[in-house]
Scaffold this motif. Sequence first.
Motif, PDB file in Angstrom:
ATOM      1  N   ASP A  62       0.827  -1.205   0.000  1.00  0.00           N
ATOM      2  CA  ASP A  62       0.000   0.000   0.000  1.00  0.00           C
ATOM      3  C   ASP A  62       0.864   1.259   0.000  1.00  0.00           C
ATOM      4  N   ALA A  63       0.181   2.378  -0.168  1.00  0.00           N
ATOM      5  CA  ALA A  63       0.882   3.674  -0.146  1.00  0.00           C
ATOM      6  C   ALA A  63       0.948   4.264   1.249  1.00  0.00           C
ATOM      7  N   ASP A  64       0.375   3.561   2.230  1.00  0.00           N
ATOM      8  CA  ASP A  64       0.348   4.062   3.607  1.00  0.00           C
ATOM      9  C   ASP A  64       1.236   3.217   4.507  1.00  0.00           C
ATOM     10  N   LEU A  65       1.674   3.825   5.605  1.00  0.00           N
ATOM     11  CA  LEU A  65       2.426   3.099   6.635  1.00  0.00           C
ATOM     12  C   LEU A  65       1.509   2.077   7.306  1.00  0.00           C
ATOM     13  N   HIS A  66       2.014   0.875   7.530  1.00  0.00           N
ATOM     14  CA  HIS A  66       1.243  -0.160   8.241  1.00  0.00           C
ATOM     15  C   HIS A  66       1.974  -0.535   9.533  1.00  0.00           C
ATOM     16  N   ASN A  67       1.261  -0.434  10.631  1.00  0.00           N
ATOM     17  CA  ASN A  67       1.756  -0.931  11.913  1.00  0.00           C
ATOM     18  C   ASN A  67       1.079  -2.273  12.186  1.00  0.00           C
ATOM     19  N   VAL A  68       1.874  -3.297  12.369  1.00  0.00           N
ATOM     20  CA  VAL A  68       1.342  -4.641  12.583  1.00  0.00           C
ATOM     21  C   VAL A  68       1.976  -5.232  13.833  1.00  0.00           C
ATOM     22  N   ILE A  69       1.358  -6.309  14.321  1.00  0.00           N
ATOM     23  CA  ILE A  69       1.878  -7.005  15.505  1.00  0.00           C
ATOM     24  C   ILE A  69       1.951  -8.492  15.187  1.00  0.00           C
ATOM     25  N   VAL A  70       3.110  -9.077  15.424  1.00  0.00           N
ATOM     26  CA  VAL A  70       3.300 -10.521  15.290  1.00  0.00           C
ATOM     27  C   VAL A  70       3.113 -11.149  16.673  1.00  0.00           C
ATOM     28  N   LYS A  71       2.254 -12.148  16.722  1.00  0.00           N
ATOM     29  CA  LYS A  71       1.954 -12.803  18.001  1.00  0.00           C
ATOM     30  C   LYS A  71       2.457 -14.240  17.979  1.00  0.00           C
ATOM     31  N   LEU A  72       3.272 -14.579  18.989  1.00  0.00           N
ATOM     32  CA  LEU A  72       3.712 -15.949  19.230  1.00  0.00           C
ATOM     33  C   LEU A  72       2.914 -16.444  20.433  1.00  0.00           C
ATOM     34  N   ASP A  73       2.008 -17.410  20.208  1.00  0.00           N
ATOM     35  CA  ASP A  73       0.949 -17.658  21.194  1.00  0.00           C
ATOM     36  C   ASP A  73       1.219 -18.790  22.174  1.00  0.00           C
ATOM     37  N   TYR A  74       2.487 -19.100  22.444  1.00  0.00           N
ATOM     38  CA  TYR A  74       2.788 -20.113  23.464  1.00  0.00           C
ATOM     39  C   TYR A  74       3.666 -19.462  24.521  1.00  0.00           C
ATOM     40  N   PRO A  75       3.133 -19.191  25.725  1.00  0.00           N
ATOM     41  CA  PRO A  75       3.855 -18.357  26.702  1.00  0.00           C
ATOM     42  C   PRO A  75       4.953 -19.067  27.477  1.00  0.00           C
ATOM     43  N   LEU A  76       5.142 -20.375  27.272  1.00  0.00           N
ATOM     44  CA  LEU A  76       6.071 -21.125  28.119  1.00  0.00           C
ATOM     45  C   LEU A  76       7.416 -21.391  27.448  1.00  0.00           C
ATOM     46  N   LEU A  77       7.751 -20.673  26.418  1.00  0.00           N
ATOM     47  CA  LEU A  77       9.040 -20.847  25.746  1.00  0.00           C
ATOM     48  C   LEU A  77      10.153 -20.164  26.544  1.00  0.00           C
TER      49      LEU A  77
END
Length: 528
Positions: A62-77
């Motif tokens: 796109d022509a706009d800035l994109h703010n995204v979030i990557v989620k790693l969904d296992y909290p016990l690593l």
Amino acid sequence: MPTKVDLTPYLAVMEDPDSQFGEKDLQDEAFNARFKRLDAGTANYGFSTSDWWVRFSLTNNDADLHNVIVKLDYPLLDHVEVWVFSGDELVRSWKTGNRHPFTTRAIEHRDFLFPLSLMPEEEQTVYVRVRSKGPINIGLSLFGDRTLVPEIELEYLIFGAYFGGFMLLALCISLLYLMDRQVALLYYLTYIISYSSYMLAFNGFAFQYLWPEAPEFGQLSRPVLLTLSIIFLLQFCRSLLGIRKLSYFLYRAVTLLQLVLGGVLLAVPVLGYGILVKPLAVFLLLALVLVISMGVVAHLRGEAAARYYLWAWSVFLGGLLLYLLKVFAILPHNFITHYGFQVGSFFEFVFLSVALGVRVRELRIQSNYDGLTGLANRRHFDEELEEEFQVSDRPEAELSLLVMDVDHFKDFNDRHGHAVGDRVLIELALVLKKQIRRPGVAFRYGGEEFAVLLPRTGLEEACVLAERLRERASEDVPFEGVTISIGVVSRQDGEFSDAAEFFDAGDKALYHAKNTGRNRVTVFHDGV
């Protein structure tokens, strides 16, 4: 930007069994050539001593800035490292995990969240390295900067209800224990507390809110809480079903496993989570085998609570089996396999609460009945007499009482033995059960003494019944020379200040019958 994108189909994966690669290798062609596309399934590797790398690319068309979030969904690593490249330039990196202080998280959340910003027409390549002594699950999703919040709000609402349910259940069980003092309630309470505490640690909430700067303590807390949960679970199940009377073998097997788990508990500070996590999974499976076995035995022996108990563990076992198959990399890591354990445990506690209620009611009933004769006991008699005496205060109400005793019972026991004496009491109880109709109730008051409470019954009817009981006892009890003496009292016969005085009047009539020849019925009147 879509609400949520599962990144699994876009991942390239590489195993590093010797931990030989690091940040310096990320731009090396030979290193990148080792990655293989993960086209199907999930990045779920069970217990593994290797480092696991995943790589994926994000492009902003796109022509706009994109703010995204990557989620790693296992909290016990234990260890999670992330590097973000824009072309050849490293633009972001994080080093975090369950063995690092919570402040190392990019965003303070129980799962691992990594915020990224993509300029128009920019492509970024993300490398993730994971190392852990527990199961390794790399479930990655991509969210827009405004789309993650509603999911987290819903997630926390569900978990709030989940743990709130545990708190409410623990409060109710505490109040019930204070009122009833049944030991099964106390064991259930300890199981609820230890298990819910373990689930707080398992889901990452304990690390986030209770000990964010003490990751090593968190590593020890999980095996300790899980071990305590298994120990209290076994103790609760054994107490709930009264397994000692039903199967001494299972009783001893439970004791042995509890002793082993006690040793594990002492070993946790020395050996740590990484060494004990696999044995604990095995011990949990052994515990569940014993738990189910106890339920089956109790059900076959006719225990009413066992049916609900088996339902509870069937639901829980289904959820746990899904989770363990995921842990050992047989099933993929997804919502069902990860949270099936918790959903199953919630319904397990619902059914166990029903089973506990049934068992407590059984124990309460048993506490009111005599084990030898099956008649209501003195405790129940005292309660019923007090209640009926209060009811009979009304002018139109009637209440009569028979107090009876087996004649020369001590001499009979001395001649024939206590076993035969017990048979006499059992046979006499059968006579009472056959001859007495509602609303009358027969009680074993103690020893060879019995009582019959007759609500809504006048003196004349009570005397007729007493004579019939005296005759039937002589004829139907299959032992020669067994007779009974009976004292009869009715509220019509005098003024009684309370239930105790009313009973004393019947007791006086009984002893008057015994003192004037036995094998007779005597009615109380002033002067007896």
